[in-house]
Design a protein around this motif. Structure first.
Motif, PDB file in Angstrom:
ATOM      1  N   GLU A  59       1.003  -1.147   0.103  1.00  0.00           N
ATOM      2  CA  GLU A  59      -0.054   0.036   0.338  1.00  0.00           C
ATOM      3  C   GLU A  59       0.758   1.088  -0.215  1.00  0.00           C
ATOM      4  O   GLU A  59       2.175   1.214   0.713  1.00  0.00           O
ATOM      5  N   GLY A  60       0.601   2.100  -0.908  1.00  0.00           N
ATOM      6  CA  GLY A  60       1.276   3.338  -0.877  1.00  0.00           C
ATOM      7  C   GLY A  60       2.517   3.253  -1.687  1.00  0.00           C
ATOM      8  O   GLY A  60       2.937   4.405  -2.213  1.00  0.00           O
ATOM      9  N   TRP A  61       3.054   2.418  -2.179  1.00  0.00           N
ATOM     10  CA  TRP A  61       4.188   2.150  -3.037  1.00  0.00           C
ATOM     11  C   TRP A  61       3.763   2.428  -4.494  1.00  0.00           C
ATOM     12  O   TRP A  61       2.666   2.381  -4.998  1.00  0.00           O
ATOM     13  N   THR A  62       5.017   3.123  -5.254  1.00  0.00           N
ATOM     14  CA  THR A  62       4.689   3.367  -6.856  1.00  0.00           C
ATOM     15  C   THR A  62       5.355   2.304  -7.740  1.00  0.00           C
ATOM     16  O   THR A  62       6.489   2.121  -7.397  1.00  0.00           O
ATOM     17  N   LEU A  63       4.801   1.355  -8.201  1.00  0.00           N
ATOM     18  CA  LEU A  63       5.071   0.256  -8.856  1.00  0.00           C
ATOM     19  C   LEU A  63       4.773   0.148 -10.226  1.00  0.00           C
ATOM     20  O   LEU A  63       4.031   1.062 -10.801  1.00  0.00           O
ATOM     21  N   THR A  64       5.414  -0.981 -10.936  1.00  0.00           N
ATOM     22  CA  THR A  64       5.263  -1.037 -12.313  1.00  0.00           C
ATOM     23  C   THR A  64       5.198  -2.360 -12.696  1.00  0.00           C
ATOM     24  O   THR A  64       5.769  -3.269 -11.847  1.00  0.00           O
ATOM     25  N   VAL A  65       4.287  -2.896 -13.480  1.00  0.00           N
ATOM     26  CA  VAL A  65       4.455  -4.119 -14.151  1.00  0.00           C
ATOM     27  C   VAL A  65       5.173  -4.020 -15.398  1.00  0.00           C
ATOM     28  O   VAL A  65       4.938  -3.497 -16.423  1.00  0.00           O
ATOM     29  N   LEU A  66       6.565  -4.752 -15.496  1.00  0.00           N
ATOM     30  CA  LEU A  66       7.416  -4.617 -16.556  1.00  0.00           C
ATOM     31  C   LEU A  66       7.220  -6.028 -17.153  1.00  0.00           C
ATOM     32  O   LEU A  66       7.470  -7.281 -16.739  1.00  0.00           O
ATOM     33  N   THR A  67       6.727  -5.967 -18.465  1.00  0.00           N
ATOM     34  CA  THR A  67       6.877  -7.341 -19.279  1.00  0.00           C
ATOM     35  C   THR A  67       8.001  -7.252 -20.275  1.00  0.00           C
ATOM     36  O   THR A  67       8.306  -6.472 -21.023  1.00  0.00           O
ATOM     37  N   THR A  68       8.679  -8.630 -20.083  1.00  0.00           N
ATOM     38  CA  THR A  68      10.061  -8.661 -20.802  1.00  0.00           C
ATOM     39  C   THR A  68       9.723  -9.938 -21.802  1.00  0.00           C
ATOM     40  O   THR A  68       8.890 -10.587 -21.417  1.00  0.00           O
ATOM     41  N   VAL A  69      10.745 -10.307 -22.589  1.00  0.00           N
ATOM     42  CA  VAL A  69      10.777 -11.582 -23.416  1.00  0.00           C
ATOM     43  C   VAL A  69      11.830 -12.294 -22.921  1.00  0.00           C
ATOM     44  O   VAL A  69      13.046 -11.868 -22.695  1.00  0.00           O
ATOM     45  N   GLY A  70      11.329 -13.496 -22.449  1.00  0.00           N
ATOM     46  CA  GLY A  70      12.275 -14.450 -21.768  1.00  0.00           C
ATOM     47  C   GLY A  70      13.679 -14.934 -22.659  1.00  0.00           C
ATOM     48  O   GLY A  70      13.611 -15.148 -23.807  1.00  0.00           O
TER      49      GLY A  70
END
Length: 332
Positions: A59-70
């Motif tokens: 809660e309260g964190w600034t996050l991202t979902v990073l999608t990469t290619v294996g």
């Protein structure tokens, strides 16, 4: 930074470290049955369902979902990461909570730097750059000023924690697209293609004139072609020299994944230079009515084929990186 704000961030960092330690304890046996991948999937699902806002430990964190290619599988891989923004660019840190090895997503971007970034309110494609040396150190200094917990992560490991800059591909929604260095290089390629086409047309006229009546070959055509060749060859040499001396080294530092392509492009520059030299020698020694224009035309066709393959490969491999990182040079 106010004392109250600094204290709050320090508390968040301490809480994050405690929670990370708990996760590590669970993974090493104190939490039998803990599935870190399932845990991450549930966090990502909540992130997407709530425009990037999370409850509980995040809660309260600034996050991202990073999608990469294996790197090994070629499959899409999603990672939930802390997200910072400096100078309008997203930044993520390959800290892995101070683990001894780089996280898997970092190895992925070293193989393929094209990623998808989700912030909760925005989703965009980016190309991931890895600053080196002083640039990395200065950036890491900004990171720990904003998020002090990363300094603790660095203290736990002997490896240098990489900082990754996410350069957006294309403009921010609603903003005008800014012309990039890649666009400019593609324009230079088109100009060089046009100049070479003009040279080939002149060679065709020489062949046509010698095949019919030698005396019908314009007496100044050889001199005209010689001047045109000098202009074209000089421009091509300058273009490739600039790439070898400045553009390619800068890209290699930021984008390790481009190293094989840059090496190939550099080798192709040498092949093009040899073909150029052969043509200049033919043009310099060309005497209308005496020299064989057919050989000159054949050499020009060979150079045209070589350049087209080179330009196409270069545009496929480095234009995106250049457009995302460097604006076009001013004209005039």
């Amino acid at each position: 930074m106010s004392e109250e704000r600094a204290a709050t961030r320090q508390e968040q960092a301490e809480r994050r470290d405690e929670q990370a330690a708990e996760v590590r304890r669970e993974r090493t046996g104190n939490g039998a049955g803990f599935d870190v991948h399932d845990f991450q999937r549930r966090v990502i699902a909540e992130f997407r369902a709530n425009e990037g806002k999370l409850s509980g430990m995040f809660e309260g964190w600034t996050l991202t979902v990073l999608t990469t290619v294996g790197a090994r599988t070629g499959l899409r891989r999603e990672s939930i990461l802390g997200y910072l923004e400096f100078d309008g660019k997203g930044v993520v840190v390959a800290s892995a909570n101070g683990a001894a090895k780089h996280p898997g997503w970092y190895h992925n971007i070293l193989r393929n730097p094209i990623v998808t970034v989700e912030t909760g309110t925005d989703t965009y494609q980016a190309i991931a750059a890895v600053p080196q040396g002083r640039e990395r150190d200065a950036l890491f200094g900004r990171v720990i000023e904003e998020a002090p917990g990363y300094a603790d992560h660095q203290a736990r490991t002997v490896r240098e924690i990489p900082v990754v800059v996410l350069h957006r591909i294309g403009p921010v929604p609603g903003a005008e697209r800014v012309k990039g260095m890649g666009d400019w290089i593609a324009e230079v390629h088109d100009w060089l293609r046009g100049e070479l086409k003009s040279l080939r047309e002149q060679a065709d006229r020489l062949v046509e004139g010698s095949a019919e009546k030698i005396e019908r070959t314009a007496p100044d055509l050889g001199r005209q072609m010689r001047a045109h060749c000098l202009d074209f060859c000089g421009a091509l040499t300058k273009h490739h020299g600039g790439e070898d001396m400045a553009v390619f080294p800068a890209l290699a530092k930021q984008f390790p994944a481009l190293a094989p392509a840059l090496a190939q492009l550099g080798a192709e520059h040498q092949a093009v230079a040899r073909a150029q030299q052969a043509i200049r020698e033919l043009v310099d020694g060309f005497v209308p009515g005496e020299s064989d224009p057919t050989r000159l035309r054949e050499e020009l066709e060979r150079l045209a084929d070589l350049l087209e393959r080179h330009f196409t490969y270069e545009e496929e491999t480095i234009v995106t990186a250049l457009n995302a990182t460097v604006p076009a040079p001013p004209v005039g």
